[in-house]
Design a protein around this motif. Structure first.
Motif, mmCIF file in Angstrom:
data_model
loop_
_atom_site.group_PDB
_atom_site.id
_atom_site.type_symbol
_atom_site.label_atom_id
_atom_site.label_comp_id
_atom_site.label_asym_id
_atom_site.label_seq_id
_atom_site.Cartn_x
_atom_site.Cartn_y
_atom_site.Cartn_z
ATOM 1 N N ASN A 162 -51.333 45.933 -7.277
ATOM 2 C CA ASN A 162 -51.663 47.354 -7.442
ATOM 3 C C ASN A 162 -50.933 48.210 -6.413
ATOM 4 O O ASN A 162 -50.453 49.301 -6.732
ATOM 5 C CB ASN A 162 -53.171 47.589 -7.337
ATOM 6 C CG ASN A 162 -53.865 47.305 -8.648
ATOM 7 O OD1 ASN A 162 -53.268 47.349 -9.708
ATOM 8 N ND2 ASN A 162 -55.137 47.010 -8.566
ATOM 9 N N LEU A 188 -54.498 47.223 -12.239
ATOM 10 C CA LEU A 188 -55.267 46.041 -12.582
ATOM 11 C C LEU A 188 -56.725 46.268 -12.199
ATOM 12 O O LEU A 188 -57.016 46.832 -11.172
ATOM 13 C CB LEU A 188 -54.725 44.818 -11.838
ATOM 14 C CG LEU A 188 -53.254 44.521 -12.128
ATOM 15 C CD1 LEU A 188 -52.748 43.480 -11.158
ATOM 16 C CD2 LEU A 188 -53.075 44.072 -13.553
ATOM 17 N N TRP A 212 -44.607 40.455 -10.210
ATOM 18 C CA TRP A 212 -45.609 40.935 -11.161
ATOM 19 C C TRP A 212 -45.508 42.448 -11.324
ATOM 20 O O TRP A 212 -45.544 42.966 -12.442
ATOM 21 C CB TRP A 212 -47.019 40.557 -10.705
ATOM 22 C CG TRP A 212 -47.369 39.126 -10.978
ATOM 23 C CD1 TRP A 212 -47.559 38.148 -10.070
ATOM 24 C CD2 TRP A 212 -47.547 38.516 -12.261
ATOM 25 N NE1 TRP A 212 -47.850 36.964 -10.693
ATOM 26 C CE2 TRP A 212 -47.852 37.164 -12.039
ATOM 27 C CE3 TRP A 212 -47.478 38.988 -13.569
ATOM 28 C CZ2 TRP A 212 -48.097 36.275 -13.081
ATOM 29 C CZ3 TRP A 212 -47.728 38.099 -14.609
ATOM 30 C CH2 TRP A 212 -48.022 36.763 -14.359
ATOM 31 N N ARG A 230 -54.152 40.652 -7.311
ATOM 32 C CA ARG A 230 -54.262 41.946 -7.989
ATOM 33 C C ARG A 230 -54.207 43.141 -7.054
ATOM 34 O O ARG A 230 -53.561 44.135 -7.363
ATOM 35 C CB ARG A 230 -55.516 41.988 -8.841
ATOM 36 C CG ARG A 230 -55.368 41.077 -10.032
ATOM 37 C CD ARG A 230 -56.554 41.081 -10.937
ATOM 38 N NE ARG A 230 -56.278 40.139 -12.020
ATOM 39 C CZ ARG A 230 -56.863 40.169 -13.162
ATOM 40 N NH1 ARG A 230 -57.794 41.056 -13.405
ATOM 41 N NH2 ARG A 230 -56.554 39.294 -14.090
ATOM 42 N N PRO A 263 -56.071 36.674 -10.030
ATOM 43 C CA PRO A 263 -57.031 37.615 -9.436
ATOM 44 C C PRO A 263 -56.824 37.860 -7.945
ATOM 45 O O PRO A 263 -56.989 38.970 -7.465
ATOM 46 C CB PRO A 263 -58.387 36.953 -9.684
ATOM 47 C CG PRO A 263 -58.162 36.071 -10.863
ATOM 48 C CD PRO A 263 -56.739 35.613 -10.777
ATOM 49 N N VAL A 297 -51.887 37.985 -14.330
ATOM 50 C CA VAL A 297 -51.809 38.184 -12.885
ATOM 51 C C VAL A 297 -52.996 37.477 -12.232
ATOM 52 O O VAL A 297 -54.142 37.736 -12.594
ATOM 53 C CB VAL A 297 -51.835 39.690 -12.520
ATOM 54 C CG1 VAL A 297 -51.883 39.874 -11.008
ATOM 55 C CG2 VAL A 297 -50.639 40.407 -13.101
#
Length: 84
Positions: free
Chosen positions: A71, A83, A29, A67, A64, A62
């Protein structure tokens, strides 16, 4: 009266294989977001529009629960997107 001391055992969710899969997913991601941002910096209008669309899609897709970890990868990759 003696008080009882309780210890809470922290349990790692999932085995090594699940953690590896989650790590690979998070890294993927972050790399996709980095690539979309790279396209954003190109001066060609059509590419910028495509990059904005791709980045918007990625940010919505993405999961939750990943996240925070995504990040962290984005910070390591020096990406400005974060995010929420």
């Amino acid at each position: 009266m003696a008080s009882r001391v309780r210890f809470r055992v922290l349990r790692v969710v999932g085995g090594p294989q699940q953690r590896l899969l989650r790590w690979q997913s998070v890294r993927t991601w972050a790399r996709l977001i980095r690539e979309a941002e790279g396209l954003w910096r190109v001066d060609v209008r059509d590419l910028r529009r495509l990059a904005a669309h791709e980045l918007g899609q990625l940010l919505q897709e993405v999961p939750p629960r990943l996240r925070r970890r995504v990040n962290r990868w984005l910070e390591r990759l020096k990406v400005s997107t974060r995010l929420g």
